[in-house]
Design a protein around this motif. Sequence first.
Motif, PDB file in Angstrom:
ATOM      1  N   MET A  20      -9.207  -0.106   6.806  1.00 46.64           N
ATOM      2  CA  MET A  20     -10.301   0.741   6.853  1.00 46.64           C
ATOM      3  C   MET A  20     -10.689   1.735   5.725  1.00 46.64           C
ATOM      4  O   MET A  20     -11.990   1.852   5.247  1.00 46.64           O
ATOM      5  CB  MET A  20     -10.366   1.694   8.067  1.00 46.64           C
ATOM      6  N   LEU A  21      -9.755   2.286   5.139  1.00 42.06           N
ATOM      7  CA  LEU A  21      -9.745   3.319   4.089  1.00 42.06           C
ATOM      8  C   LEU A  21     -10.136   2.451   2.942  1.00 42.06           C
ATOM      9  O   LEU A  21     -11.104   2.761   2.131  1.00 42.06           O
ATOM     10  CB  LEU A  21      -8.203   3.695   3.858  1.00 42.06           C
ATOM     11  N   VAL A  22      -9.496   1.400   2.304  1.00 45.14           N
ATOM     12  CA  VAL A  22      -9.837   0.667   1.120  1.00 45.14           C
ATOM     13  C   VAL A  22     -11.096  -0.015   1.146  1.00 45.14           C
ATOM     14  O   VAL A  22     -12.030   0.056   0.324  1.00 45.14           O
ATOM     15  CB  VAL A  22      -8.697  -0.506   0.831  1.00 45.14           C
ATOM     16  N   SER A  42      -0.280   7.558 -13.381  1.00 40.93           N
ATOM     17  CA  SER A  42       0.101   6.230 -13.141  1.00 40.93           C
ATOM     18  C   SER A  42       0.017   5.915 -11.618  1.00 40.93           C
ATOM     19  O   SER A  42       0.406   6.694 -10.851  1.00 40.93           O
ATOM     20  CB  SER A  42       1.205   5.761 -13.755  1.00 40.93           C
ATOM     21  N   LEU A  43      -0.118   4.881 -11.104  1.00 39.11           N
ATOM     22  CA  LEU A  43      -0.377   4.427  -9.897  1.00 39.11           C
ATOM     23  C   LEU A  43       0.480   2.860  -9.595  1.00 39.11           C
ATOM     24  O   LEU A  43      -0.057   1.943 -10.123  1.00 39.11           O
ATOM     25  CB  LEU A  43      -1.611   3.937  -9.239  1.00 39.11           C
ATOM     26  N   GLN A  44       1.723   3.016  -9.109  1.00 40.04           N
ATOM     27  CA  GLN A  44       2.515   1.955  -9.266  1.00 40.04           C
ATOM     28  C   GLN A  44       2.247   1.110  -7.797  1.00 40.04           C
ATOM     29  O   GLN A  44       1.993   1.779  -6.674  1.00 40.04           O
ATOM     30  CB  GLN A  44       3.913   2.065  -9.288  1.00 40.04           C
ATOM     31  N   SER A  84      -9.041  14.878   5.950  1.00 40.56           N
ATOM     32  CA  SER A  84      -8.309  14.462   6.884  1.00 40.56           C
ATOM     33  C   SER A  84      -8.398  13.203   7.686  1.00 40.56           C
ATOM     34  O   SER A  84      -7.636  12.640   7.944  1.00 40.56           O
ATOM     35  CB  SER A  84      -8.574  15.650   8.233  1.00 40.56           C
ATOM     36  N   SER A  85      -9.825  12.713   7.733  1.00 42.86           N
ATOM     37  CA  SER A  85      -9.913  11.305   8.150  1.00 42.86           C
ATOM     38  C   SER A  85      -9.398  10.408   6.996  1.00 42.86           C
ATOM     39  O   SER A  85      -9.191   9.290   7.829  1.00 42.86           O
ATOM     40  CB  SER A  85     -11.634  11.160   8.375  1.00 42.86           C
ATOM     41  N   LEU A  86      -9.626  10.683   5.943  1.00 46.56           N
ATOM     42  CA  LEU A  86      -9.000   9.650   4.891  1.00 46.56           C
ATOM     43  C   LEU A  86      -7.553   9.370   4.892  1.00 46.56           C
ATOM     44  O   LEU A  86      -6.763   8.473   5.263  1.00 46.56           O
ATOM     45  CB  LEU A  86      -9.330  10.192   3.537  1.00 46.56           C
ATOM     46  N   GLU A  87      -6.720  10.563   5.337  1.00 46.48           N
ATOM     47  CA  GLU A  87      -5.366  10.512   5.488  1.00 46.48           C
ATOM     48  C   GLU A  87      -4.998   9.877   6.753  1.00 46.48           C
ATOM     49  O   GLU A  87      -3.997   9.302   6.585  1.00 46.48           O
ATOM     50  CB  GLU A  87      -4.893  12.132   5.379  1.00 46.48           C
ATOM     51  N   GLU A  88      -5.810   9.836   7.919  1.00 51.55           N
ATOM     52  CA  GLU A  88      -5.545   9.247   9.107  1.00 51.55           C
ATOM     53  C   GLU A  88      -5.738   7.951   8.910  1.00 51.55           C
ATOM     54  O   GLU A  88      -5.526   7.005   9.879  1.00 51.55           O
ATOM     55  CB  GLU A  88      -6.138  10.033  10.046  1.00 51.55           C
ATOM     56  N   ALA A  89      -6.712   7.263   8.412  1.00 56.85           N
ATOM     57  CA  ALA A  89      -7.227   6.097   8.222  1.00 56.85           C
ATOM     58  C   ALA A  89      -6.231   4.867   7.763  1.00 56.85           C
ATOM     59  O   ALA A  89      -5.373   5.173   7.164  1.00 56.85           O
ATOM     60  CB  ALA A  89      -8.458   5.858   7.482  1.00 56.85           C
ATOM     61  N   ASP A  90      -6.463   3.781   8.586  1.00 55.03           N
ATOM     62  CA  ASP A  90      -5.471   2.627   8.283  1.00 55.03           C
ATOM     63  C   ASP A  90      -6.060   2.155   6.949  1.00 55.03           C
ATOM     64  O   ASP A  90      -6.942   2.512   6.443  1.00 55.03           O
ATOM     65  CB  ASP A  90      -5.379   1.674   9.205  1.00 55.03           C
ATOM     66  N   PHE A 101       0.905  -1.294  -0.031  1.00 59.95           N
ATOM     67  CA  PHE A 101       0.125   0.036  -0.036  1.00 59.95           C
ATOM     68  C   PHE A 101       0.763   1.093   0.114  1.00 59.95           C
ATOM     69  O   PHE A 101       1.628   1.501   0.827  1.00 59.95           O
ATOM     70  CB  PHE A 101      -0.908   0.026   1.040  1.00 59.95           C
ATOM     71  N   ASP A 102       0.630   2.223  -0.845  1.00 58.91           N
ATOM     72  CA  ASP A 102       1.400   3.267  -1.195  1.00 58.91           C
ATOM     73  C   ASP A 102       0.361   4.346  -0.932  1.00 58.91           C
ATOM     74  O   ASP A 102      -0.360   4.777  -1.729  1.00 58.91           O
ATOM     75  CB  ASP A 102       1.739   3.431  -2.373  1.00 58.91           C
ATOM     76  N   ARG A 103       0.177   4.959   0.529  1.00 59.72           N
ATOM     77  CA  ARG A 103      -0.791   5.852   0.723  1.00 59.72           C
ATOM     78  C   ARG A 103      -0.891   7.156  -0.050  1.00 59.72           C
ATOM     79  O   ARG A 103      -1.954   7.628  -0.430  1.00 59.72           O
ATOM     80  CB  ARG A 103      -0.587   6.443   2.286  1.00 59.72           C
ATOM     81  N   LYS A 104       0.486   7.757  -0.226  1.00 65.96           N
ATOM     82  CA  LYS A 104       0.326   8.808  -1.027  1.00 65.96           C
ATOM     83  C   LYS A 104      -0.194   8.794  -2.372  1.00 65.96           C
ATOM     84  O   LYS A 104      -0.982   9.770  -3.113  1.00 65.96           O
ATOM     85  CB  LYS A 104       1.900   9.427  -1.117  1.00 65.96           C
TER      86      LYS A 104
END
Length: 218
Positions: free
Chosen positions: A167-169, A216-218, A158-164, A135-138
Amino acid sequence: MSRRFALADLPETIAVFPLAGAMMLPRARLPLNIFEPRYLAMLDDALKTEHRLIGMIQPLEKTGDAPPKLRRIGCAGRVTSFSETEDGRYLIALTGICRFRVGEEVEGFHPYRRVKAEWVDFARDLTARDSDPGFDRKAFLGLLKRYFEASGLSSDWSSLEEADEEMLVNSLSMLCPFAVEEKQALLEAPRLAERRETICALMEFAIASRGEDTGSLQ
C-alpha cells in the motif's frame, strides 16, 4: 468485503478513461471527479455491468486533430464508491483490480473510448497482495522524508509508518508528482520490488536535481 476477480471474470472489452498523470495500481484506490458528458455516460454504462470496471490509461502526447493514441498498458479499477453532486458531477473511487495491455481500440457509437483488453500477462495482479522481501522500511521512509522536504510536500507520517509495503509503495507511486513517463514506468514495473526500486531511483534523482545529498539506500 471487496469482490475478488479471476481471469475468466474480466471482460474482453473495457471502457477507458485516458488521463495524463493519473495512474492506478492493483488494490489501490483512486478518487475521481467525473463531469464531462462522455465520461458521465461511461460511468452510467459501467454501473450497469456486473464487473463495474473502468480502465485508467495515460494517453500519448496529442498530435494534430485526431484523439491522442493510448499507451500500451493501463489498469482497470472497479467502481467501489459513488455519489452524485447537486450540479450533476459524479464523485467516485476506483479500486485497482488488474493491469491490461491494449489489444486494439473498439469502434462504435459510444461517446467514450473502448479497447480490447489483454489481461493474461498480469494475472498475478489478481492475487490477494504482492510482497517485497527486500523492503527496508526505515531506509525507505528516510529517503521519502528527504524527497518530501526537497519537493516541499507534506504527509501524515503516522499513516505512512503503519502502512504495509504494498500500500505504501503503490500509493506513493500514484500520488507523488512524477512525470507522465515516470508514472508509466512505475505502472509497468512487473512486481512490487521493481516498483520500489524505481520509485527510490526517482526520488533520489529528484533530491539530487534540487542540490540535496541523496545519501544511500541499500
